[in-house]
Structure formats: C-alpha cells, structure tokens
Enzyme design. Structure first.
Site, short mmCIF file in Angstrom:
data_model
loop_
_atom_site.label_atom_id
_atom_site.label_comp_id
_atom_site.label_asym_id
_atom_site.label_seq_id
_atom_site.Cartn_x
_atom_site.Cartn_y
_atom_site.Cartn_z
N ARG A 90 81.15 59.33 41.91
CA ARG A 90 80.27 60.05 42.41
C ARG A 90 78.92 61.35 42.16
NH1 ARG A 90 81.52 55.92 44.74
NH2 ARG A 90 82.19 55.50 46.18
N ASP A 116 78.66 62.61 47.00
CA ASP A 116 78.90 61.49 48.56
C ASP A 116 78.95 61.91 49.83
OD1 ASP A 116 80.38 59.05 49.85
OD2 ASP A 116 82.31 59.46 49.55
N ASP A 149 79.81 61.35 54.20
CA ASP A 149 80.23 60.97 54.66
C ASP A 149 79.49 61.20 55.96
OD1 ASP A 149 80.94 58.40 53.14
OD2 ASP A 149 83.13 59.85 52.76
N ARG A 200 73.20 58.67 42.48
CA ARG A 200 74.09 57.89 43.67
C ARG A 200 74.39 56.45 43.56
NH1 ARG A 200 78.08 57.94 48.52
NH2 ARG A 200 79.10 55.46 47.54
#
Length: 160
Positions: free
Chosen positions: A89, A92, A94, A79
């Site tokens: 990406r 990723d 979250d 990343r």
C-alpha cells in the site's frame, strides 16, 4: 461534531505518504491528534514492513462523505485497489470509529472496523484515545489494548 478515529498505514515510500496524509488531514479538518508511528511486519502477505499510526479528529461531515474523501486521498497517493486484499500500500486510511455509531454499509463501510483486532490498529488508537469507548464491545480502547495478546510487546517507533 463527531470524534473520528483513523488508522493510517503504508509500506511503499511510507514516510512520504504518511507525512503527506497528516498534512492533508490537518488542512481539511484543522487540529488532529496523531499517535506515534510504528514499524510493523506486513500481515497476510510477504512484503516490506508497514509504518502505522492513528489519528483522532472531529468533523461534522457524515461517515459516507468522509470515507469518500479518505479514498480520494489514498487514490491521490497512488493507491491501487485492483490487487489482492492483503498487499503493498502506498497509503491506507481506515475509518475505524465514527463517534459512538455502529455502521454496516452501504458497500464496504463498516464501523467499527474489524481490523481493530490487530495490534497495528488498536495500539496507536489506544495511545491517543485510551478512554474512547468502542461501541461494539462497550470497553475503552485502553482496556482493549491491555487485554490484547501483543500488549507489552516492544514495537519500534519511527520518526516521520
């Protein structure tokens, strides 16, 4: 133990990175619940389509520690945080929900994540946790998804 919901995405060698992320999450947290994986056009920039999915797990690790662990996992997959906010990406992840907590800081730690407004985040999470209550709105993820403007649209499922 806190119920945690994560949003995963990748548009650079996505099958490899998402498979590896699922394996790492299982190794660290044990049983996880994973949604289907969906192909979604890039949002905010021109680039290859993303593959997106959602994961639910339980942990007694705090949200700051968990975010650090997830960042280390992303970094281990190449990343690059030096580029634009919206960009390609490798991986990723979250932290969208951490139980019923609402968190604003430290740093960029925000829970629930504002990206919940996007179908590519909400749809997979509603798939695996339709009765989970968003502490910000007080509504279930299933209700939020059914009220979303893209509800009912066909999204391509991808086997990884």
């Amino acid at each position: 133990m806190a119920a945690v919901l994560l949003s995963l995405g990748s548009n650079l060698y996505p099958m490899d990175h998402l498979r590896a992320a699922g394996k790492a999450l299982r190794e660290r947290f044990g049983d996880i619940v994973a949604s289907a994986t969906y192909r979604v056009p890039a949002v905010g920039f021109d680039g290859p389509d993303f593959l997106n999915s959602g994961v639910m797990l339980e942990t007694d690790a705090g949200p700051e520690w968990l975010r650090g662990w997830l960042h280390a996992l992303e970094d281990g997959h190449g990343r690059d945080r030096s580029g634009p906010r919206h960009g390609d990406r490798t991986l990723d992840i979250d932290l969208v929900f951490y139980g019923d907590r609402i968190i604003d800081g430290p740093g960029s730690l925000r829970v629930p994540r504002p990206e919940l407004k996007h179908a590519f985040v909400l749809m997979p999470l509603a798939e695996i946790a339709p009765d989970f209550i968003d502490p910000g709105s007080g509504r279930s993820l299933g209700d939020l998804w059914r009220a979303h403007p893209q509800y009912g649209n066909a999204f391509e499922r991808v086997e990884i």
